[in-house]
Write a protein that holds these residues in place. Sequence first.
Motif, short mmCIF file in Angstrom:
data_model
loop_
_atom_site.label_atom_id
_atom_site.label_comp_id
_atom_site.label_asym_id
_atom_site.label_seq_id
_atom_site.Cartn_x
_atom_site.Cartn_y
_atom_site.Cartn_z
N LEU A 261 0.86 -1.27 -0.01
CA LEU A 261 -0.12 0.02 -0.07
C LEU A 261 0.88 1.33 0.19
CD1 LEU A 261 -2.65 -1.20 2.56
CD2 LEU A 261 -3.21 -0.73 0.49
N GLU A 262 1.75 1.17 0.70
CA GLU A 262 2.92 2.58 0.91
C GLU A 262 3.49 2.58 -0.51
OE1 GLU A 262 4.05 2.77 5.51
OE2 GLU A 262 5.29 1.58 4.11
N HIS A 263 3.85 1.53 -1.06
CA HIS A 263 4.50 1.62 -2.39
C HIS A 263 3.73 2.35 -3.39
CE1 HIS A 263 7.48 0.02 -5.28
NE2 HIS A 263 6.98 0.33 -6.16
N SER A 264 2.51 2.03 -3.47
CA SER A 264 1.33 2.52 -4.33
C SER A 264 1.21 4.04 -4.03
CB SER A 264 0.11 1.47 -4.42
OG SER A 264 -0.56 1.80 -5.78
N MET A 265 1.02 3.98 -2.88
CA MET A 265 0.75 5.72 -2.44
C MET A 265 2.10 6.37 -3.05
SD MET A 265 0.96 7.14 1.56
CE MET A 265 3.00 6.83 1.53
N GLU A 266 3.07 5.99 -2.61
CA GLU A 266 4.27 6.90 -3.24
C GLU A 266 4.38 7.04 -4.65
OE1 GLU A 266 7.51 4.38 -1.82
OE2 GLU A 266 7.48 4.99 0.38
N ASP A 267 4.00 6.10 -5.29
CA ASP A 267 3.86 5.87 -7.04
C ASP A 267 2.90 6.72 -7.33
OD1 ASP A 267 5.87 4.26 -7.65
OD2 ASP A 267 4.62 2.44 -7.80
N GLU A 268 1.68 6.96 -6.71
CA GLU A 268 0.73 7.91 -6.76
C GLU A 268 1.00 9.45 -6.46
OE1 GLU A 268 -2.83 8.47 -8.59
OE2 GLU A 268 -2.04 6.73 -8.33
N VAL A 269 1.76 9.58 -5.72
CA VAL A 269 2.06 11.03 -5.27
C VAL A 269 2.92 11.64 -6.16
CG1 VAL A 269 3.60 12.35 -3.69
CG2 VAL A 269 1.81 10.93 -2.93
N GLU A 270 4.05 10.60 -6.63
CA GLU A 270 4.92 11.10 -7.88
C GLU A 270 4.00 11.35 -9.24
OE1 GLU A 270 8.41 9.20 -10.51
OE2 GLU A 270 8.28 8.28 -8.68
N TRP A 271 3.17 10.47 -9.47
CA TRP A 271 2.58 10.37 -10.90
C TRP A 271 1.63 11.77 -10.87
CZ3 TRP A 271 2.58 7.74 -15.07
CH2 TRP A 271 1.43 8.01 -16.07
N ARG A 272 0.98 12.16 -9.56
CA ARG A 272 0.16 13.57 -9.64
C ARG A 272 1.34 14.56 -9.43
NH1 ARG A 272 -4.72 14.07 -5.82
NH2 ARG A 272 -4.69 16.36 -6.71
N ALA A 273 2.20 14.62 -8.79
CA ALA A 273 3.07 15.58 -8.81
C ALA A 273 3.80 15.93 -9.99
CB ALA A 273 4.24 15.42 -7.74
N ASN A 274 3.82 15.10 -10.80
CA ASN A 274 4.63 15.30 -12.46
C ASN A 274 3.46 15.23 -13.52
OD1 ASN A 274 7.41 15.21 -12.01
ND2 ASN A 274 6.81 13.83 -10.63
N ASN A 275 2.27 15.76 -13.09
CA ASN A 275 1.09 15.90 -13.99
C ASN A 275 1.13 14.46 -14.81
OD1 ASN A 275 0.60 18.59 -13.47
ND2 ASN A 275 2.57 19.14 -14.71
N ASN A 276 0.49 13.38 -14.19
CA ASN A 276 0.42 12.33 -14.84
C ASN A 276 1.29 11.77 -15.60
OD1 ASN A 276 -2.12 12.33 -13.49
ND2 ASN A 276 -3.02 13.50 -15.29
N ALA A 277 2.62 11.80 -15.00
CA ALA A 277 3.95 11.15 -15.45
C ALA A 277 4.67 10.71 -14.35
CB ALA A 277 4.49 12.04 -16.75
N TRP A 278 5.67 10.05 -14.84
CA TRP A 278 6.93 9.44 -13.91
C TRP A 278 8.05 10.61 -14.04
CZ3 TRP A 278 4.86 6.30 -10.96
CH2 TRP A 278 3.96 5.14 -11.56
N ALA A 279 8.43 10.85 -12.94
CA ALA A 279 9.70 12.08 -12.75
C ALA A 279 10.54 11.67 -13.40
CB ALA A 279 9.86 12.12 -11.15
N ALA A 280 11.42 12.60 -14.13
CA ALA A 280 12.82 12.14 -14.98
C ALA A 280 13.69 11.77 -13.95
CB ALA A 280 13.03 13.29 -15.63
N ASP A 281 14.60 10.73 -14.42
CA ASP A 281 15.75 10.21 -13.62
C ASP A 281 16.82 11.12 -13.67
OD1 ASP A 281 14.60 7.87 -12.27
OD2 ASP A 281 14.58 7.04 -14.34
#
Length: 281
Positions: A261-281
């Motif tokens: 659950l925590e893993h998915s929460m962290e992914d969701e926070v990143e996805w939303r923070a980057n306007n529905n995309a993964w953050a660039a590495d």
Amino acid sequence: AAAPAAEAPSQDPAQALTGIPGMDFSSLPPAAKRELSTVFTDEFCYCGCPHTLGACLKQHTTCKHAKRMARLSARMVADGGPASEVIVTLSKYYASFREPRTPLKVDPRMCQGDANAPVTVTEFSDFECPFCGKARPILEGFAKKHPSEVRFCYLPFPLSIHANAIPAAQAVLWARDQGKFWQMHDALFGQQENLKPEALPALAKSVGLDGDKLAAVLKTDKYKDEIEGFHAQGRTAAINSTPSVFFNGRAYDLGFQEGLLEHSMEDEVEWRANNNAWAAD
């Protein structure tokens, strides 16, 4: 007769798991290592690079996404998941971020946490469902542990296979209207084996409500339309079982473990923070 030719030595699956900066899979059992090695060589990293997960870990060493995916994969194989199932689960999980979200209407009286939290976790649940009873403390504990990131909302979804699910849903909605939704919610889950309509007034009394008034409500169709509304939301979300959980309208299917659950929460926070995309590495 000529001696039979010796078989070529097979490559050690563990080699795919070694030499990865910052990661150590040595504690995994041999069988889990074999499965994880297959995942690393057959699945691609979700960061979008043209590498398999294993190649991304070793060649694209700055990729935080590959490391997160590797840790998630390791957790799954450690729990006994074969590589074939893990790969399917990973593919569905990461694809779910790009799929259309299901708009879910929640009642703030049936929610816990900050309404402005970046992640709203919505659970469709049935008070007579044993799986819902097992998931309940895990979901609630997860939400309480992350009050600034998670808002947790409950949607009654009584199943037709449970004889007392609708009366229980009526009872919790009535208690909501009296300002005691979560108290009745907990009382109902605490007595899952006896939710017959005649037992519910005593539960109402146990949380400080008028049991006689609840008994009268249970004889009417007062909450019929609202319950049908929850069912309609569930059908729109393609629900076929309970509990069914959504992260900001994204179907969640990793399992009811705090770490997942925590893993998915962290992914969701990143996805939303980057306007529905993964953050660039």
